[in-house]
Design an enzyme around this catalytic site. Structure first.
Site, PDB file in Angstrom:
ATOM      1  N   ARG A  55      43.965  27.289 -47.638  1.00  0.00           N
ATOM      2  CA  ARG A  55      43.041  27.189 -48.765  1.00  0.00           C
ATOM      3  C   ARG A  55      43.590  26.459 -49.983  1.00  0.00           C
ATOM      4  O   ARG A  55      42.834  26.226 -50.935  1.00  0.00           O
ATOM      5  CB  ARG A  55      42.529  28.570 -49.217  1.00  0.00           C
ATOM      6  CG  ARG A  55      41.882  29.392 -48.126  1.00  0.00           C
ATOM      7  CD  ARG A  55      41.267  30.641 -48.702  1.00  0.00           C
ATOM      8  NE  ARG A  55      40.781  31.529 -47.656  1.00  0.00           N
ATOM      9  CZ  ARG A  55      39.924  32.507 -47.857  1.00  0.00           C
ATOM     10  NH1 ARG A  55      39.451  32.727 -49.067  1.00  0.00           N
ATOM     11  NH2 ARG A  55      39.529  33.275 -46.869  1.00  0.00           N
ATOM     12  N   ASP A  56      44.858  26.133 -50.013  1.00  0.00           N
ATOM     13  CA  ASP A  56      45.373  25.477 -51.221  1.00  0.00           C
ATOM     14  C   ASP A  56      46.484  24.485 -50.884  1.00  0.00           C
ATOM     15  O   ASP A  56      47.555  24.499 -51.490  1.00  0.00           O
ATOM     16  CB  ASP A  56      45.869  26.520 -52.227  1.00  0.00           C
ATOM     17  CG  ASP A  56      45.978  25.967 -53.648  1.00  0.00           C
ATOM     18  OD1 ASP A  56      45.358  24.915 -53.924  1.00  0.00           O
ATOM     19  OD2 ASP A  56      46.669  26.582 -54.473  1.00  0.00           O
TER      20      ASP A  56
END
Length: 257
Positions: free
Chosen positions: A98-99
């Site tokens: 997610r990042d």
């Protein structure tokens, strides 16, 4: 190394701390040589959450990009291969980073040489607003991620999976090859960047860096498709990119140029 999370003012809730205690290492740990090892976690008596992880020496990919501007396709292969290896293994188990961004890629200097490490695996999930699988009543009211590297499906609050990480990796690859990200706002406007991700076609890599081959550009742009179903998997992305770099380096490719 101990990583301490300093919460933004007004965002600390008992639910948030309970969620952190519940998920802990499970959300942040993946058994892979190229993922930073997390050994412990906790919440202090003052409500400060922390993680204990392996100590790394070296610098982030962001540091290397700040110094070099652009990287050669061969150097990109060296960095992309371990990143996609970690992501492929994680995605097979249903985990999503997610990042993915330059600050979360660490170029660790070990006794055996450089080891690329993916940092903060699972932290966005741990601190996101989606309820934990085993505690549906726990929520945290903030969605984490860096808009510059976020996929369209995350930005418009659609369901997403590991293909979202592939998009972020594509942005990373674009930046390594050209020295800039495809979508950015001069004013640093979050919504302007989000709209670009949702509606704009990435600028041609070859217009920015003419030394990039057509084959390499095509691989990168496929990873940035708006529709996640048309993007390659993490495993296919690195395989396709390696093949494109090899084709670009062949004598026939040199003669055609």
């Amino acid at each position: 190394a101990v990583k301490i999370f300093k919460p933004a003012s007004g965002t600390v809730t008992q639910e948030g701390l309970d969620r952190f205690r519940l998920e802990g290492v499970r959300a942040c740990q993946i058994q892979h040589r190229n993922a930073v090892a997390v050994s412990d976690f906790g919440v202090s008596s003052a409500g400060i959450a922390y993680l204990v992880m392996e100590l790394l020496e070296g610098r982030t990919l962001n540091d290397e990009l700040q110094e070099s501007g652009t990287l050669t396709p061969e150097r990109c292969v060296e960095i992309l291969t371990p990143i996609c290896g970690v992501l492929a293994e994680a995605h097979a188990t249903g985990m999503v980073h997610r990042d993915i961004k330059p600050d979360n890629i660490f170029l660790h200097s070990s006794k055996e040489g450089e080891v690329v490490k993916v940092l903060d695996f699972g932290l966005a999930k741990l601190l996101d607003d989606a309820p934990a699988p085993s505690a549906q009543n726990l929520t945290v009211g903030t969605v984490l991620g860096t808009p510059t590297y976020m996929s369209p499906e995350r930005l418009n609050d659609s369901p997403y999976d590991g293909q979202s990480d592939v998009y972020s990796t594509g942005i990373l690859l674009y930046q390594m090859l050209t020295g800039s990200v495809p979508f950015q706002s001069r004013e640093g406007d979050y919504w302007a960047v989000a709209i670009m991700h949702l509606t704009k076609t990435p600028p041609s890599l070859r217009e920015i860096n003419p030394s990039i081959s057509k084959e390499i550009e095509e691989v990168v742009l496929r990873s940035l498709a708006k529709d996640p179903a048309t993007r390659p998997t993490a495993e296919a992305l690195v395989a396709d990119f390696r093949a494109a770099v090899a084709a670009s380096s062949s004598p026939d490719a040199a003669r055609s140029v």
